[in-house]
Design an enzyme around this catalytic site. Structure first.
Site, PDB file in Angstrom:
ATOM      1  N   ASP A  83       0.814  -1.213   0.000  1.00  0.00           N
ATOM      2  CA  ASP A  83       0.000   0.000   0.000  1.00  0.00           C
ATOM      3  C   ASP A  83       0.844   1.259   0.000  1.00  0.00           C
ATOM      4  OD1 ASP A  83       0.970  -0.450   2.566  1.00  0.00           O
ATOM      5  OD2 ASP A  83      -0.980  -0.649   3.514  1.00  0.00           O
ATOM      6  N   ASN A 152      -7.479  -2.701  14.299  1.00  0.00           N
ATOM      7  CA  ASN A 152      -8.870  -3.053  13.988  1.00  0.00           C
ATOM      8  C   ASN A 152      -8.931  -4.250  13.029  1.00  0.00           C
ATOM      9  OD1 ASN A 152      -7.975  -1.933  11.621  1.00  0.00           O
ATOM     10  ND2 ASN A 152      -9.371  -0.181  11.626  1.00  0.00           N
ATOM     11  N   HIS A 154      -7.121  -4.545  10.242  1.00  0.00           N
ATOM     12  CA  HIS A 154      -6.875  -4.281   8.832  1.00  0.00           C
ATOM     13  C   HIS A 154      -5.581  -4.937   8.371  1.00  0.00           C
ATOM     14  CE1 HIS A 154      -4.801  -0.191   9.818  1.00  0.00           C
ATOM     15  NE2 HIS A 154      -3.855  -0.978   9.351  1.00  0.00           N
ATOM     16  N   GLU A 159      -9.651  -1.793   5.498  1.00  0.00           N
ATOM     17  CA  GLU A 159     -10.275  -1.492   6.775  1.00  0.00           C
ATOM     18  C   GLU A 159     -11.489  -2.389   7.001  1.00  0.00           C
ATOM     19  OE1 GLU A 159      -8.712   0.285   8.733  1.00  0.00           O
ATOM     20  OE2 GLU A 159      -8.155   2.272   8.017  1.00  0.00           O
TER      21      GLU A 159
HETATM   22  C1  GLP Z   1      -0.464   0.452   8.667  1.00  0.00           C
HETATM   23  C2  GLP Z   1      -0.127  -0.332   7.396  1.00  0.00           C
HETATM   24  C3  GLP Z   1      -0.319  -1.812   7.585  1.00  0.00           C
HETATM   25  C4  GLP Z   1       0.323  -2.235   8.880  1.00  0.00           C
HETATM   26  C5  GLP Z   1      -0.402  -1.605  10.027  1.00  0.00           C
HETATM   27  C6  GLP Z   1       0.111  -2.024  11.392  1.00  0.00           C
HETATM   28  O1  GLP Z   1      -1.721   0.991   8.689  1.00  0.00           O
HETATM   29  N1  GLP Z   1      -0.857   0.072   6.254  1.00  0.00           N
HETATM   30  O2  GLP Z   1       0.223  -2.503   6.476  1.00  0.00           O
HETATM   31  O3  GLP Z   1       0.281  -3.622   9.007  1.00  0.00           O
HETATM   32  O4  GLP Z   1      -0.278  -0.200   9.895  1.00  0.00           O
HETATM   33  O5  GLP Z   1       1.212  -1.271  11.738  1.00  0.00           O
HETATM   34  P1  GLP Z   1       2.186  -1.578  12.914  1.00  0.00           P
HETATM   35  O6  GLP Z   1       3.038  -2.710  12.453  1.00  0.00           O
HETATM   36  O7  GLP Z   1       2.978  -0.320  13.079  1.00  0.00           O
HETATM   37  O8  GLP Z   1       1.378  -1.906  14.099  1.00  0.00           O
END
Ligand code: GLP
Length: 261
Positions: A83, A152, A154, A159
């Site tokens: 993304d 959440n 995702h 989402e």
């Molecule tokens: C972001 C990214 C995700 C990632 C998520 C969790 O929103 N788009 O790909 O997995 O955050 O992030 P973290 O690893 O910092 O908890």
């Protein structure tokens, strides 16, 4: 015949998710890096689906270390990232292109031409999504997709209540994701409100999936995603239906996991 088929399906479901419990974040990062490097060793020109966020930083650091010791070679590896924020170009410190360049690509011998992140500055974001899907197809699909988990549930930027059948598409970020990611920006107002993300369908098409989760704040969602019902309100729960998923999580992230592992 009907019984045998459902039994087979049931058996497959039972072994679908391998779970590795790590002692802590370093251990988790080493385990995840081991799985990624095994993929690269087995198929030097593999397509790695890569993720951003804080969870994979340790694994990328470990891969860089092994590369410097001569234990892993990225010369032929191709990558596609999940993304990118809409509105940030690759030189913006919070763009996912910048993250990938700094955490991994600029520190190993990967050919940058073979690294792909959606273009968050594309004039026509819908065409950019189509281009990205075609690109993944032209690479022959993703061999190993790395995923972090949003609080959440995702995955990528899919989402809650995202349609399961989507490939790359434009999403509006939820308030909770904007709040969670605001810690990385100078202020909440600077967090982009939209992103381009590979869809759930794109993720499910990967041949293998590696999910990493660290910390007590992920304990609820790890349990919901891997023990709860498969539902669009917890996007990661769809992974229960993939044939080859490995979850590497530390003790804190598994602290609410109900199954005996
Ligand atoms: C972001 C990214 C995700 C990632 C998520 C969790 O929103 N788009 O790909 O997995 O955050 O992030 P973290 O690893 O910092 O908890």
């Amino acid at each position: 015949m009907h019984c045998r088929r459902s039994m087979k399906r049931y058996c497959r479901k039972e072994k679908m998710i391998r779970i590795y419990k790590a002692h802590n974040y370093d251990d988790l990062s080493r385990k995840a890096a081991n799985i990624i490097s095994a993929q690269v060793i087995m198929k030097p020109n593999c397509v790695l689906g890569l993720a951003t966020g804080t969870s994979p930083i340790g694994a990328y650091k470990q891969l860089v270390e092994w590369y410097k010791k001569g234990d892993i070679d990225f010369a032929e590896v191709r990558t596609v990232n999940l993304d990118e924020y809409i509105g940030l170009d690759g030189s913006h410190e919070q763009s996912y292109r910048y993250f990938m360049d700094h955490q991994l690509f600029d520190q190993v011998n990967i050919n940058k031409v073979n690294t792909n992140v959606p273009n968050g500055k594309a004039k026509d974001v819908e065409s950019e999504c189509k281009r990205y899907d075609a690109l993944i197809d032209s690479l022959g699909g993703v061999d190993l997709q790395l995923l972090g988990l949003g609080h959440n549930g995702h995955i990528g930027f899919n989402e809650p209540d995202s349609a399961f059948e989507k490939t790359t598409h434009v999403v509006a970020l939820t308030e909770s994701t904007i709040n969670a990611n605001a810690r990385l920006f100078a202020s909440k107002e600077e967090v982009p409100t939209r992103a381009i993300t590979m869809g759930i369908k794109s993720i499910m098409m990967a041949k293998k999936i590696l999910v990493i989760a660290s910390g007590a704040d992920k304990a609820d969602i790890v349990n919901q995603a891997f023990n709860g019902p498969v539902t669009p309100s917890v996007p990661a729960s769809i992974l229960q239906l993939h044939g080859d998923v490995t979850l590497v999580a530390d003790e804190d992230a598994l602290s609410k996991f109900c199954r005996t592992i």
